[in-house]
Design a protein around this motif. Structure first.
Motif, PDB file in Angstrom:
ATOM      1  N   ILE A   6      38.547  33.133  25.263  1.00  0.00           N
ATOM      2  CA  ILE A   6      37.879  33.107  26.564  1.00  0.00           C
ATOM      3  C   ILE A   6      38.555  34.103  27.505  1.00  0.00           C
ATOM      4  CG2 ILE A   6      37.518  31.666  28.632  1.00  0.00           C
ATOM      5  CD1 ILE A   6      37.087  29.274  26.798  1.00  0.00           C
ATOM      6  N   LEU A   7      37.726  34.874  28.214  1.00  0.00           N
ATOM      7  CA  LEU A   7      38.256  35.762  29.254  1.00  0.00           C
ATOM      8  C   LEU A   7      38.266  35.016  30.588  1.00  0.00           C
ATOM      9  CD1 LEU A   7      39.020  38.516  30.571  1.00  0.00           C
ATOM     10  CD2 LEU A   7      36.560  38.978  30.750  1.00  0.00           C
ATOM     11  N   ILE A   8      39.460  34.847  31.141  1.00  0.00           N
ATOM     12  CA  ILE A   8      39.578  34.224  32.465  1.00  0.00           C
ATOM     13  C   ILE A   8      39.848  35.326  33.473  1.00  0.00           C
ATOM     14  CG2 ILE A   8      40.787  32.505  33.850  1.00  0.00           C
ATOM     15  CD1 ILE A   8      42.156  31.702  31.168  1.00  0.00           C
ATOM     16  N   VAL A   9      39.034  35.395  34.494  1.00  0.00           N
ATOM     17  CA  VAL A   9      39.259  36.382  35.547  1.00  0.00           C
ATOM     18  C   VAL A   9      39.728  35.638  36.785  1.00  0.00           C
ATOM     19  CG1 VAL A   9      38.214  38.164  36.971  1.00  0.00           C
ATOM     20  CG2 VAL A   9      37.546  37.927  34.570  1.00  0.00           C
ATOM     21  N   LEU A  10      40.967  35.932  37.187  1.00  0.00           N
ATOM     22  CA  LEU A  10      41.555  35.265  38.351  1.00  0.00           C
ATOM     23  C   LEU A  10      41.516  36.226  39.527  1.00  0.00           C
ATOM     24  CD1 LEU A  10      43.029  32.689  39.327  1.00  0.00           C
ATOM     25  CD2 LEU A  10      45.175  33.845  38.812  1.00  0.00           C
ATOM     26  N   SER A  11      40.789  35.840  40.559  1.00  0.00           N
ATOM     27  CA  SER A  11      40.640  36.731  41.699  1.00  0.00           C
ATOM     28  C   SER A  11      40.736  35.940  42.999  1.00  0.00           C
ATOM     29  CB  SER A  11      39.299  37.462  41.585  1.00  0.00           C
ATOM     30  OG  SER A  11      39.227  38.496  42.515  1.00  0.00           O
ATOM     31  N   GLY A  12      40.511  36.630  44.096  1.00  0.00           N
ATOM     32  CA  GLY A  12      40.593  35.963  45.394  1.00  0.00           C
ATOM     33  C   GLY A  12      41.078  36.955  46.444  1.00  0.00           C
ATOM     34  N   PRO A  13      41.001  36.551  47.696  1.00  0.00           N
ATOM     35  CA  PRO A  13      41.409  37.450  48.781  1.00  0.00           C
ATOM     36  C   PRO A  13      42.857  37.890  48.631  1.00  0.00           C
ATOM     37  CG  PRO A  13      41.071  35.189  49.587  1.00  0.00           C
ATOM     38  CD  PRO A  13      40.571  35.243  48.188  1.00  0.00           C
ATOM     39  N   SER A  14      43.177  39.072  49.169  1.00  0.00           N
ATOM     40  CA  SER A  14      44.544  39.582  49.043  1.00  0.00           C
ATOM     41  C   SER A  14      45.504  38.688  49.813  1.00  0.00           C
ATOM     42  CB  SER A  14      44.635  41.022  49.528  1.00  0.00           C
ATOM     43  OG  SER A  14      44.528  41.054  50.917  1.00  0.00           O
ATOM     44  N   GLY A  15      46.681  38.460  49.228  1.00  0.00           N
ATOM     45  CA  GLY A  15      47.668  37.615  49.876  1.00  0.00           C
ATOM     46  C   GLY A  15      47.559  36.155  49.500  1.00  0.00           C
ATOM     47  N   VAL A  16      46.598  35.811  48.639  1.00  0.00           N
ATOM     48  CA  VAL A  16      46.394  34.395  48.314  1.00  0.00           C
ATOM     49  C   VAL A  16      47.412  33.915  47.264  1.00  0.00           C
ATOM     50  CG1 VAL A  16      44.719  34.691  46.440  1.00  0.00           C
ATOM     51  CG2 VAL A  16      44.616  32.647  47.844  1.00  0.00           C
ATOM     52  N   GLY A  17      48.041  34.880  46.557  1.00  0.00           N
ATOM     53  CA  GLY A  17      49.058  34.502  45.585  1.00  0.00           C
ATOM     54  C   GLY A  17      48.587  34.598  44.137  1.00  0.00           C
ATOM     55  N   LYS A  18      47.615  35.492  43.867  1.00  0.00           N
ATOM     56  CA  LYS A  18      47.093  35.673  42.503  1.00  0.00           C
ATOM     57  C   LYS A  18      48.210  35.991  41.516  1.00  0.00           C
ATOM     58  CE  LYS A  18      44.177  39.092  43.638  1.00  0.00           C
ATOM     59  NZ  LYS A  18      44.049  39.024  45.095  1.00  0.00           N
ATOM     60  N   GLY A  19      49.087  36.935  41.901  1.00  0.00           N
ATOM     61  CA  GLY A  19      50.157  37.394  41.013  1.00  0.00           C
ATOM     62  C   GLY A  19      51.121  36.270  40.656  1.00  0.00           C
ATOM     63  N   THR A  20      51.526  35.520  41.670  1.00  0.00           N
ATOM     64  CA  THR A  20      52.468  34.421  41.454  1.00  0.00           C
ATOM     65  C   THR A  20      51.869  33.357  40.538  1.00  0.00           C
ATOM     66  OG1 THR A  20      52.986  34.791  43.786  1.00  0.00           O
ATOM     67  CG2 THR A  20      54.091  32.952  42.706  1.00  0.00           C
ATOM     68  N   VAL A  21      50.624  32.987  40.811  1.00  0.00           N
ATOM     69  CA  VAL A  21      49.955  31.979  39.988  1.00  0.00           C
ATOM     70  C   VAL A  21      49.810  32.480  38.556  1.00  0.00           C
ATOM     71  CG1 VAL A  21      47.739  30.786  39.624  1.00  0.00           C
ATOM     72  CG2 VAL A  21      48.758  30.845  41.900  1.00  0.00           C
ATOM     73  N   CYS A  22      49.470  33.762  38.419  1.00  0.00           N
ATOM     74  CA  CYS A  22      49.261  34.340  37.101  1.00  0.00           C
ATOM     75  C   CYS A  22      50.572  34.336  36.284  1.00  0.00           C
ATOM     76  CB  CYS A  22      48.741  35.761  37.274  1.00  0.00           C
ATOM     77  SG  CYS A  22      47.784  36.325  35.890  1.00  0.00           S
ATOM     78  N   PHE A  49      35.117  32.929  35.717  1.00  0.00           N
ATOM     79  CA  PHE A  49      35.549  33.581  36.949  1.00  0.00           C
ATOM     80  C   PHE A  49      36.067  32.563  37.955  1.00  0.00           C
ATOM     81  CE2 PHE A  49      34.390  38.030  36.287  1.00  0.00           C
ATOM     82  CZ  PHE A  49      33.752  37.909  35.055  1.00  0.00           C
ATOM     83  N   ILE A  50      37.368  32.687  38.241  1.00  0.00           N
ATOM     84  CA  ILE A  50      38.032  31.721  39.118  1.00  0.00           C
ATOM     85  C   ILE A  50      38.413  32.391  40.433  1.00  0.00           C
ATOM     86  CG2 ILE A  50      40.020  30.176  39.377  1.00  0.00           C
ATOM     87  CD1 ILE A  50      40.101  29.912  36.339  1.00  0.00           C
ATOM     88  N   PHE A  51      38.010  31.772  41.523  1.00  0.00           N
ATOM     89  CA  PHE A  51      38.315  32.289  42.858  1.00  0.00           C
ATOM     90  C   PHE A  51      39.413  31.434  43.468  1.00  0.00           C
ATOM     91  CE2 PHE A  51      37.463  33.271  47.346  1.00  0.00           C
ATOM     92  CZ  PHE A  51      37.189  34.633  47.267  1.00  0.00           C
ATOM     93  N   LEU A  52      40.542  32.064  43.728  1.00  0.00           N
ATOM     94  CA  LEU A  52      41.681  31.355  44.307  1.00  0.00           C
ATOM     95  C   LEU A  52      41.562  31.430  45.831  1.00  0.00           C
ATOM     96  CD1 LEU A  52      44.170  30.098  42.804  1.00  0.00           C
ATOM     97  CD2 LEU A  52      45.397  32.207  43.341  1.00  0.00           C
ATOM     98  N   ILE A  53      41.640  30.276  46.499  1.00  0.00           N
ATOM     99  CA  ILE A  53      41.582  30.311  47.968  1.00  0.00           C
ATOM    100  C   ILE A  53      42.849  29.704  48.563  1.00  0.00           C
ATOM    101  CG2 ILE A  53      39.069  30.289  48.239  1.00  0.00           C
ATOM    102  CD1 ILE A  53      39.301  27.276  48.894  1.00  0.00           C
ATOM    103  N   PRO A  54      43.220  30.195  49.746  1.00  0.00           N
ATOM    104  CA  PRO A  54      44.376  29.608  50.422  1.00  0.00           C
ATOM    105  C   PRO A  54      43.972  28.285  51.046  1.00  0.00           C
ATOM    106  CG  PRO A  54      43.385  31.312  51.781  1.00  0.00           C
ATOM    107  CD  PRO A  54      42.563  31.243  50.528  1.00  0.00           C
ATOM    108  N   PRO A  55      44.910  27.361  51.200  1.00  0.00           N
ATOM    109  CA  PRO A  55      44.545  26.097  51.858  1.00  0.00           C
ATOM    110  C   PRO A  55      44.240  26.324  53.325  1.00  0.00           C
ATOM    111  CG  PRO A  55      46.903  26.176  51.440  1.00  0.00           C
ATOM    112  CD  PRO A  55      46.325  27.427  50.859  1.00  0.00           C
TER     113      PRO A  55
END
Lengths: 203, 203
Positions: B5-21, B118-124
């Motif tokens: 499965i291809l998981i695409v992790l995205s979201g607004p800049s600064g949300v912490g995509k890199g750290t979560v990844c 496709f997963i959209f990461l959002i800040p709380p």
């Protein structure tokens, strides 16, 4: 408030729906269990509203007529059914509810609750089936035909479900179902209304 | 064999995509990480095929022309892109692969890999937004308008994703994404071909 999710756990008889369902309730403390209505007499220790909603035949008939059951069936002279009200009230209060039910009943529930999450539990023996059937010398042609027809029937039913979970180990099966529930709570369609509302409220 | 499965992790800049990844890669050992191609020079310690696929501008141009990139962009004079071959090979070998990418790039990947997750990461802080904006006395009308317009833009992007995950705590966000991956592997559409094939093989 976000509504709860209705999980319908079904699958061929003997697959272990009941065992998995009990284990799930132990694991997920805030999961409500759908309670069936029945016309059969309470057994010693069984409580109304806990084990079943005990009804007279007249009451049950009236529930059928008032469309208050998601599905119902007769079994050895007694009626069994799923009261819609209890399911709806639980979902409206934001709690998830699980309904363990055989395949025919599940398909009726699907008609009334298309937004439910329908999980089909399968035995790992679908794998074994192949080996067994390839062992043709030891089996009559009739047995082979029967096995294949059962397998195909099960496949046909699976088509109506959202998820297929192999019940190889109860713990594994439970953790897959728990993951499905978590994932469903993250689905964009489910999350969007709450997020949208939050944003719109401040407009 | 079931495809990965291809998981695409995205979201607004600064949300912490890199750290979560990064945290996810620690958690799920058999998850492959998509490696980008770039024309920028390797930094000390960076290895070709590990940190990036390092390419000359000519090589990169040729990849674009041969349609070998799922998406690409120019950033401060250098090119960055996602090689399609590496993603396809990983999926064909039955392994899952995660791609961490900004929103515009993700939407281009969606065109080529609609079967991806496709997963959209959002800040709380979407929650906090409301409180802040209601505090109107302390903010200019322009700030309020800007905030609302950013929020709405993010909402619009979310519409294109399958899942929305709140990055309140890294551990929680990771376990939600892990659940999504498990659930996706149980999806009937994904499981059926393998089960069908097993049954048909013995016909």
């Amino acid at each position: 408030m976000e509504k709860g999710i209705l999980i319908v756990l079904s699958g061929p008889s003997g697959v272990g729906k009941g065992t998995v369902c009990s284990a799930l309730r132990q694991r997920i403390k805030d999961l409500t269990y759908s309670i069936s209505a029945t016309t059969r007499a309470p057994r010693p220790g069984e409580k109304d509203g806990v084990n079943y909603f005990f009804k007279t035949k007249e009451q049950f008939q009236s529930m059928i007529e008032q469309d208050e059951l998601l599905e119902w069936a007769e079994y050895v002279g007694n009626y069994y059914g799923t009261p819609a009200g209890f399911v709806r009230d639980t979902l409206d209060s934001g709690k998830d509810i699980i309904l363990e039910i055989e395949v025919q009943g599940a398909l009726k529930v699907r008609d009334k609750f298309p937004e439910g999450v329908f999980i089909f539990l399968i035995p790992p023996s679908l794998n074994e089936l192949q080996t067994r059937i390839q062992n043709r010398g030891t089996e009559t042609e009739e047995t082979i035909r029967n096995r294949m027809s059962v397998a195909k029937e099960e496949l046909g039913m699976m088509m109506k479900y959202d998820y297929v979970v192999v019940n190889d180990e109860i713990d594994l099966a439970c953790s897959r179902i728990e993951s499905i529930l978590t994932a469903e709570h993250c689905k964009r369609e489910r999350v969007m209304p709450a997020i949208k509302k939050r944003i719109l409220e401040v407009n």
